[in-house]
Design a protein around this motif. Structure first.
Motif, PDB file in Angstrom:
ATOM      1  N   TRP A  67      23.101  -4.438   9.940  1.00 39.53           N
ATOM      2  CA  TRP A  67      22.315  -3.303  10.420  1.00 39.53           C
ATOM      3  C   TRP A  67      21.669  -3.611  11.753  1.00 39.53           C
ATOM      4  CZ3 TRP A  67      19.072  -0.892   5.878  1.00 39.53           C
ATOM      5  CH2 TRP A  67      19.948  -0.278   4.981  1.00 39.53           C
ATOM      6  N   SER A  68      21.154  -4.810  11.928  1.00 43.12           N
ATOM      7  CA  SER A  68      20.450  -5.127  13.167  1.00 43.12           C
ATOM      8  C   SER A  68      21.389  -5.117  14.364  1.00 43.12           C
ATOM      9  CB  SER A  68      19.745  -6.484  13.057  1.00 43.12           C
ATOM     10  OG  SER A  68      20.688  -7.517  12.931  1.00 43.12           O
ATOM     11  N   CYS A  69      22.667  -5.284  14.128  1.00 41.80           N
ATOM     12  CA  CYS A  69      23.636  -5.293  15.226  1.00 41.80           C
ATOM     13  C   CYS A  69      24.198  -3.915  15.528  1.00 41.80           C
ATOM     14  CB  CYS A  69      24.802  -6.221  14.888  1.00 41.80           C
ATOM     15  SG  CYS A  69      24.307  -7.934  14.719  1.00 41.80           S
ATOM     16  N   THR A  70      24.181  -3.011  14.557  1.00 41.73           N
ATOM     17  CA  THR A  70      24.912  -1.762  14.730  1.00 41.73           C
ATOM     18  C   THR A  70      24.057  -0.501  14.699  1.00 41.73           C
ATOM     19  OG1 THR A  70      25.352  -1.649  12.351  1.00 41.73           O
ATOM     20  CG2 THR A  70      27.009  -2.745  13.733  1.00 41.73           C
ATOM     21  N   HIS A  71      22.844  -0.561  14.174  1.00 35.16           N
ATOM     22  CA  HIS A  71      22.043   0.656  14.014  1.00 35.16           C
ATOM     23  C   HIS A  71      20.737   0.549  14.781  1.00 35.16           C
ATOM     24  CE1 HIS A  71      24.840   2.186  11.090  1.00 35.16           C
ATOM     25  NE2 HIS A  71      24.778   1.047  10.437  1.00 35.16           N
ATOM     26  N   ARG A  72      20.358   1.642  15.384  1.00 32.42           N
ATOM     27  CA  ARG A  72      19.121   1.657  16.155  1.00 32.42           C
ATOM     28  C   ARG A  72      18.046   2.555  15.548  1.00 32.42           C
ATOM     29  NH1 ARG A  72      19.113  -2.889  17.725  1.00 32.42           N
ATOM     30  NH2 ARG A  72      20.759  -3.524  19.082  1.00 32.42           N
ATOM     31  N   VAL A  73      18.325   3.200  14.414  1.00 35.43           N
ATOM     32  CA  VAL A  73      17.326   4.006  13.724  1.00 35.43           C
ATOM     33  C   VAL A  73      17.397   3.680  12.235  1.00 35.43           C
ATOM     34  CG1 VAL A  73      16.520   6.321  13.166  1.00 35.43           C
ATOM     35  CG2 VAL A  73      17.519   5.877  15.415  1.00 35.43           C
ATOM     36  N   LEU A  74      16.257   3.281  11.678  1.00 32.34           N
ATOM     37  CA  LEU A  74      16.177   2.972  10.250  1.00 32.34           C
ATOM     38  C   LEU A  74      15.057   3.786   9.627  1.00 32.34           C
ATOM     39  CD1 LEU A  74      16.283  -0.931  10.356  1.00 32.34           C
ATOM     40  CD2 LEU A  74      18.168   0.612   9.826  1.00 32.34           C
ATOM     41  N   GLY A  75      15.313   4.352   8.448  1.00 27.62           N
ATOM     42  CA  GLY A  75      14.250   4.951   7.666  1.00 27.62           C
ATOM     43  C   GLY A  75      13.490   3.820   6.994  1.00 27.62           C
ATOM     44  N   LEU A  76      12.166   3.880   6.985  1.00 26.85           N
ATOM     45  CA  LEU A  76      11.358   2.796   6.434  1.00 26.85           C
ATOM     46  C   LEU A  76      10.221   3.356   5.612  1.00 26.85           C
ATOM     47  CD1 LEU A  76      10.294  -0.441   8.098  1.00 26.85           C
ATOM     48  CD2 LEU A  76       8.492   1.015   7.230  1.00 26.85           C
ATOM     49  N   ASP A  77       9.986   2.756   4.458  1.00 28.20           N
ATOM     50  CA  ASP A  77       8.823   3.089   3.629  1.00 28.20           C
ATOM     51  C   ASP A  77       8.380   1.824   2.922  1.00 28.20           C
ATOM     52  OD1 ASP A  77       6.855   4.793   2.495  1.00 28.20           O
ATOM     53  OD2 ASP A  77       8.036   4.938   0.665  1.00 28.20           O
ATOM     54  N   VAL A  78       7.070   1.665   2.792  1.00 27.84           N
ATOM     55  CA  VAL A  78       6.492   0.504   2.124  1.00 27.84           C
ATOM     56  C   VAL A  78       5.568   0.993   1.021  1.00 27.84           C
ATOM     57  CG1 VAL A  78       4.952  -1.476   2.423  1.00 27.84           C
ATOM     58  CG2 VAL A  78       6.645  -0.945   4.171  1.00 27.84           C
ATOM     59  N   GLU A  79       5.647   0.340  -0.112  1.00 30.22           N
ATOM     60  CA  GLU A  79       4.745   0.624  -1.238  1.00 30.22           C
ATOM     61  C   GLU A  79       3.904  -0.620  -1.492  1.00 30.22           C
ATOM     62  OE1 GLU A  79       4.717   3.680  -2.379  1.00 30.22           O
ATOM     63  OE2 GLU A  79       6.528   4.248  -1.306  1.00 30.22           O
ATOM     64  N   TRP A  80       2.701  -0.419  -2.026  1.00 27.95           N
ATOM     65  CA  TRP A  80       1.827  -1.535  -2.352  1.00 27.95           C
ATOM     66  C   TRP A  80       1.005  -1.170  -3.565  1.00 27.95           C
ATOM     67  CZ3 TRP A  80       1.635   1.498   1.933  1.00 27.95           C
ATOM     68  CH2 TRP A  80       0.542   2.375   2.057  1.00 27.95           C
ATOM     69  N   VAL A  81       0.423  -2.162  -4.192  1.00 22.81           N
ATOM     70  CA  VAL A  81      -0.425  -1.959  -5.361  1.00 22.81           C
ATOM     71  C   VAL A  81      -1.771  -1.447  -4.870  1.00 22.81           C
ATOM     72  CG1 VAL A  81      -1.527  -3.094  -7.327  1.00 22.81           C
ATOM     73  CG2 VAL A  81       0.760  -3.804  -6.583  1.00 22.81           C
ATOM     74  N   ALA A  82      -2.289  -0.398  -5.495  1.00 21.56           N
ATOM     75  CA  ALA A  82      -3.573   0.179  -5.095  1.00 21.56           C
ATOM     76  C   ALA A  82      -4.643  -0.909  -5.075  1.00 21.56           C
ATOM     77  CB  ALA A  82      -3.968   1.293  -6.061  1.00 21.56           C
ATOM     78  N   GLY A  83      -5.429  -0.922  -3.997  1.00 26.05           N
ATOM     79  CA  GLY A  83      -6.485  -1.913  -3.844  1.00 26.05           C
ATOM     80  C   GLY A  83      -6.000  -3.243  -3.292  1.00 26.05           C
ATOM     81  N   SER A  84      -4.703  -3.340  -3.044  1.00 24.89           N
ATOM     82  CA  SER A  84      -4.122  -4.577  -2.520  1.00 24.89           C
ATOM     83  C   SER A  84      -3.679  -4.350  -1.090  1.00 24.89           C
ATOM     84  CB  SER A  84      -2.919  -4.981  -3.382  1.00 24.89           C
ATOM     85  OG  SER A  84      -2.235  -6.065  -2.805  1.00 24.89           O
ATOM     86  N   ARG A  85      -3.822  -5.334  -0.238  1.00 25.90           N
ATOM     87  CA  ARG A  85      -3.446  -5.172   1.164  1.00 25.90           C
ATOM     88  C   ARG A  85      -1.972  -5.458   1.439  1.00 25.90           C
ATOM     89  NH1 ARG A  85      -5.223  -3.929   5.934  1.00 25.90           N
ATOM     90  NH2 ARG A  85      -4.618  -5.132   7.758  1.00 25.90           N
ATOM     91  N   PRO A  86      -1.393  -6.514   0.876  1.00 22.17           N
ATOM     92  CA  PRO A  86      -0.006  -6.821   1.248  1.00 22.17           C
ATOM     93  C   PRO A  86       1.003  -5.802   0.709  1.00 22.17           C
ATOM     94  CG  PRO A  86      -1.033  -8.683   0.107  1.00 22.17           C
ATOM     95  CD  PRO A  86      -1.956  -7.519  -0.003  1.00 22.17           C
TER      96      PRO A  86
END
Length: 106
Positions: free
Chosen positions: A4-23
């Motif tokens: 992907w890093s070699c061929t695509h220039r647009v990525l959909g991204l989403d991050v989930e985390w545990v409520a009350g947690s930073r990482p």
């Protein structure tokens, strides 16, 4: 991810985390008709993922993507010296909310 890093220039991204947690706990990356879900809490940051996230030429697109990228930086930089060249600094974030507002879709 290396491909992907070699061929695509647009990525959909989403991050989930545990409520009350930073990482970040879970990362979803999409490109074309492929999606990768990575349980971040179960692994050390792989080099291919760090390179992809740091590349400002690859747009990371999502809702609230700036916050998601900050959480990924926190996850990747935990235990990494502040002066280290291994510290992740994510580039190329594009938030969809302002675009939707300008287009009258929000």
């Amino acid at each position: 991810l290396t491909r992907w890093s070699c061929t695509h220039r647009v990525l959909g991204l989403d991050v989930e985390w545990v409520a009350g947690s930073r990482p970040a706990a879970l990362l979803q990356l999409s490109c074309g008709d492929e999606t990768v879900v990575v349980q971040l809490s179960k692994l050390a940051p792989p080099e291919a993922l760090l390179r992809l996230l740091a590349d400002p030429r690859t747009s990371k697109v999502g809702v609230g993507v700036a916050q998601d990228l900050r959480r990924l930086e926190t996850w990747a930089n935990t235990g990494v010296d502040a002066c280290s060249s291994r510290r992740l600094s994510c580039g190329g974030g594009v938030d969809l909310i302002p675009i939707a507002v300008r287009c009258g879709c929000a």
